[in-house]
Design an enzyme around this catalytic site. Sequence first.
Site, short mmCIF file in Angstrom:
data_model
loop_
_atom_site.label_atom_id
_atom_site.label_comp_id
_atom_site.label_asym_id
_atom_site.label_seq_id
_atom_site.Cartn_x
_atom_site.Cartn_y
_atom_site.Cartn_z
CE1 TYR A 80 12.91 5.18 4.77
CE2 TYR A 80 12.41 5.26 2.30
CZ TYR A 80 12.42 4.51 3.82
OH TYR A 80 11.94 3.23 3.73
CB SER A 115 8.47 -0.14 -2.29
OG SER A 115 8.24 -1.28 -1.36
CG ASN A 116 13.34 -0.11 3.04
OD1 ASN A 116 13.31 -1.55 3.24
ND2 ASN A 116 13.27 0.73 3.96
CD1 TRP A 117 4.19 0.57 2.43
CD2 TRP A 117 4.41 -1.71 2.73
NE1 TRP A 117 3.13 0.23 2.78
CE2 TRP A 117 3.22 -1.34 3.41
CE3 TRP A 117 4.45 -3.22 2.83
CZ2 TRP A 117 2.20 -1.83 3.74
CZ3 TRP A 117 3.64 -3.76 3.52
CH2 TRP A 117 2.38 -3.32 4.18
CG HIS A 123 8.47 3.22 4.25
ND1 HIS A 123 9.34 3.16 3.02
CD2 HIS A 123 7.41 3.39 3.68
CE1 HIS A 123 8.64 3.26 2.10
NE2 HIS A 123 7.45 3.33 2.35
#
Length: 266
Positions: free
Chosen positions: A182, A214-216, A218
């Site tokens: 994204y 996950s790159n949480w 974000h």
Amino acid sequence: MHVYLPGYESQPGGPTISELATVEDYYQIQKWLSLERVVVVQPNAYQCDNSALLVALGQLGLNKARGVAVVTPETPQAELEAWHSEGVRGARIMDLPGGAQSCADMALIEPRIRELGWHMMVQFNGHHLNDHLTSLKHLKTDFIIDHIGKFMDPVPSDDVRVDEILRLLDRGNAWFKICAPYETSLVGGPDYSDVGAVARRVIEHAPERVIWGSNWPHVGVPRSQYPNDAMQLDVLRQWATQSECKKILVDNPARLYGFDVNLALT
């Protein structure tokens, strides 16, 4: 993933912290996605202060968590060894605004981490890959090409720089991380087909050299644009077969980070 803990402020040179993201918060994501293990990556906000990262690793536990810290050429070896005992297994390199250590520092940092068996997690604009190729080829440690190559803007899967990534993977010490489509996709979700074309080609070529993140939480996009975490995992299942997903989600990170390889994919 990253953490932003109470009591730990952003450091000069890094972005501000808009909201906290604690281990307790992440447990909810982990439960939702049926994930059992985690790699915590030092966020840019904290720059070279790895204190919050180490606290998070202590809360998560060595049996289920590993860390990627910011290492400088001056970091004392005794400190690196202490971090290793707490679960750190990598050094973050980010050649983008806000990064604490750039690709120019790799040659100085690599000897510091080599004897510990750590890797480098390297992020840059994929359009500039050729600027870094010589340095990457000289690395003796393992290294990860982060964020699907982070091509800003996305390139076709047959781009010559993607060819170079495949050649790096074939050398045996490079890895490729599927993470945060994204951030760079121009067509957007749920398929991210422009970024996905590169991801599919890399997975097909070397599924044994690919991992997922996950790159949480974000923070690279505004809060209003945060992606659905379950959908981000579902995207991988569109790009890879079930057997490839097991390699990417279980076998490969177990090998790279020293986890129990017998944990099953849920």
